[in-house]
Design an enzyme around this catalytic site. Structure first.
Site, PDB file in Angstrom:
ATOM      1  N   GLU A  43       0.850  -1.195   0.000  1.00  0.00           N
ATOM      2  CA  GLU A  43       0.000   0.000   0.000  1.00  0.00           C
ATOM      3  C   GLU A  43       0.882   1.239   0.000  1.00  0.00           C
ATOM      4  OE1 GLU A  43      -3.772   1.821   2.542  1.00  0.00           O
ATOM      5  OE2 GLU A  43      -2.363   0.493   3.551  1.00  0.00           O
ATOM      6  N   LYS A 113      -9.668   2.101  -2.415  1.00  0.00           N
ATOM      7  CA  LYS A 113      -9.898   1.692  -1.027  1.00  0.00           C
ATOM      8  C   LYS A 113     -11.280   2.151  -0.580  1.00  0.00           C
ATOM      9  CE  LYS A 113      -7.401   1.676   3.410  1.00  0.00           C
ATOM     10  NZ  LYS A 113      -6.159   2.156   4.060  1.00  0.00           N
ATOM     11  N   CYS A 154      -5.818  -2.925   2.646  1.00  0.00           N
ATOM     12  CA  CYS A 154      -5.593  -2.720   4.076  1.00  0.00           C
ATOM     13  C   CYS A 154      -6.865  -2.753   4.926  1.00  0.00           C
ATOM     14  CB  CYS A 154      -4.805  -1.428   4.296  1.00  0.00           C
ATOM     15  SG  CYS A 154      -3.923  -1.371   5.890  1.00  0.00           S
TER      16      CYS A 154
END
Length: 288
Positions: A43, A113, A154
Site C-alpha cells: 500500500e 480503497k 488494508c
C-alpha cells in the site's frame, strides 16, 4: 491451470516517487527466474504514508506512475497488482488506488480503497485518511487465466462481508496491499488474514512496506500468505524481502467440498445472496 505462483514485494518507501518506481524494477529483476504469475506491491509504495502527502503525490490514471507499472507488467509477463498509489480524478478528489495490469500491460481492474482508515486508539495509533482521501464504492474482482481474483486494500480486510462479496463473485484468491502499524499489526494482522481465509475458504496474500522506525507512520511489515484452511503458509518479518508462494486451486476446491461452508450458507435466513450494490460494483470493474 490449477496452480500458480505469486510474489509479495516488501519494500521500503523513500520520498522520491520515481525512485520507488525504479526500485520495483530492481525487485522484478531479482525474481524473474522464479517465473511468478502474480506480483503484488505494498500500500502507498511510492508515497510516504502521511495524509498531507497524498494530494501532493497524486496522479491521474494514465500518469507517469501508471505508465511505468503497465510497462513492467508487460516486460516481465506478469499480472501486477500494483500496491496502491494516490490517484486524482478529474474533479480533484484523491483516492487510495490499486491498479491491476495483465501480462500485456493492459489495465484489467482498479480498486479504490473502500473503507478509509480513520482510527484513534487510546495510547496507540491515530490516523484519519478521510482528511485528504475519498472512499471508493465498489468491490474489485478481475479475470485471469487461472480464474477470478479479488483485491482489497488494508482496512478493507476488517469487513468480513466485503471479502465474502468477492468470493460470491468467484474470487479464488484475494490480494491485499496493506500497511498495518505498530498498534494494529501485532494485534490483528495475522488474525485478520487467517479469519478471512478461513471464513471464505480462500487464499489470501498480504503485502506490506518494510518497517522504517524513522517514519512518521511505522509499518508492521510481515507480508503474509494464508491458505483456505486458515493456516499461515508463510510470512516475512519486518525487514525488506520478497515472499514467493504457490496457490493450488485443486486444494482450495477440496477444502470447499470437504467442509462445504459456502454451499451451506442459509440465504433464506440472511435475506440476500448478492446485494444489488455488489452487482453494480462488479459491473463497474468489468467495464474498466
Amino acid at each position: 491451470m490449477n496452480k500458480f505462483r505469486a510474489a509479495a514485494i516488501q519494500m521500503p518507501t523513500v520520498e522520491d516517487k520515481m525512485e520507488n518506481i525504479k526500485a520495483v524494477r530492481h525487485y522484478l529483476e531479482q525474481i524473474k527466474a522464479q517465473k511468478v504469475d502474480f506480483v503484488v506491491l505494498p500500500e502507498m509504495f511510492c508515497c510516504p504514508y502521511q495524509t498531507e502527502k497524498f494530494p501532493e503525490y497524486a496522479e491521474e490514471e494514465g500518469g507517469s506512475v501508471w505508465k511505468a507499472l503497465s510497462a513492467y507488467a508487460k516486460e516481465y509477463n506478469i499480472y501486477l497488482v500494483a500496491g496502491s498509489v494516490p490517484e486524482k480524478d478529474d474533479e480533484g478528489r484523491v483516492y487510495n488506488t490499486c491498479y491491476i495490469f495483465d501480462r500485456q500491460g493492459v489495465q484489467i481492474g482498479k480498486h479504490r480503497k473502500t473503507h478509509l482508515f480513520d482510527i484513534d486508539v487510546k495510547g496507540g495509533q491515530s490516523f484519519k485518511e478521510s482528511d485528504t482521501l475519498t472512499a471508493g464504492n465498489s468491490g474489485t474482482v478481475f479475470e485471469t487465466e487461472f480464474g477470478r481474483m479479488g483485491v482489497m486494500i488494508c482496512f478493507d480486510i476488517r469487513f468480513p462481508e466485503f471479502a465474502r462479496m468477492m468470493v460470491n463473485d468467484g474470487a479464488k484468491m484475494i490480494f491485499v496491499p496493506a500497511a498495518f502499524n505498530m498498534t494494529t499489526g501485532p494485534a490483528h494482522w495475522e488474525l485478520s488474514f487467517r479469519a478471512r481465509a478461513l471464513d471464505n475458504q480462500i487464499y489470501m496474500l498480504g503485502c506490506a512496506p518494510t518497517r522504517d522506525p524513522a517514519a512518521s507512520y511505522i509499518s508492521w511489515g510481515h507480508s503474509i500468505f494464508t491458505d483456505p484452511w486458515g493456516r499461515v503458509v508463510d510470512m516475512l518479518d519486518e525487514k525488506e524481502g520478497i515472499l514467493i508462494c504457490e496457490a493450488d486451486l485443486d486444494y482450495e476446491n477440496e477444502i470447499r467440498e470437504q467442509l462445504p461452508l459456502l454451499k451451506a450458507r442459509r440465504n433464506d435466513v440472511y435475506g440476500i445472496e448478492r446485494s444489488s450494490m455488489f452487482k453494480d460494483c462488479v459491473h463497474s470493474v468489468r467495464s474498466n
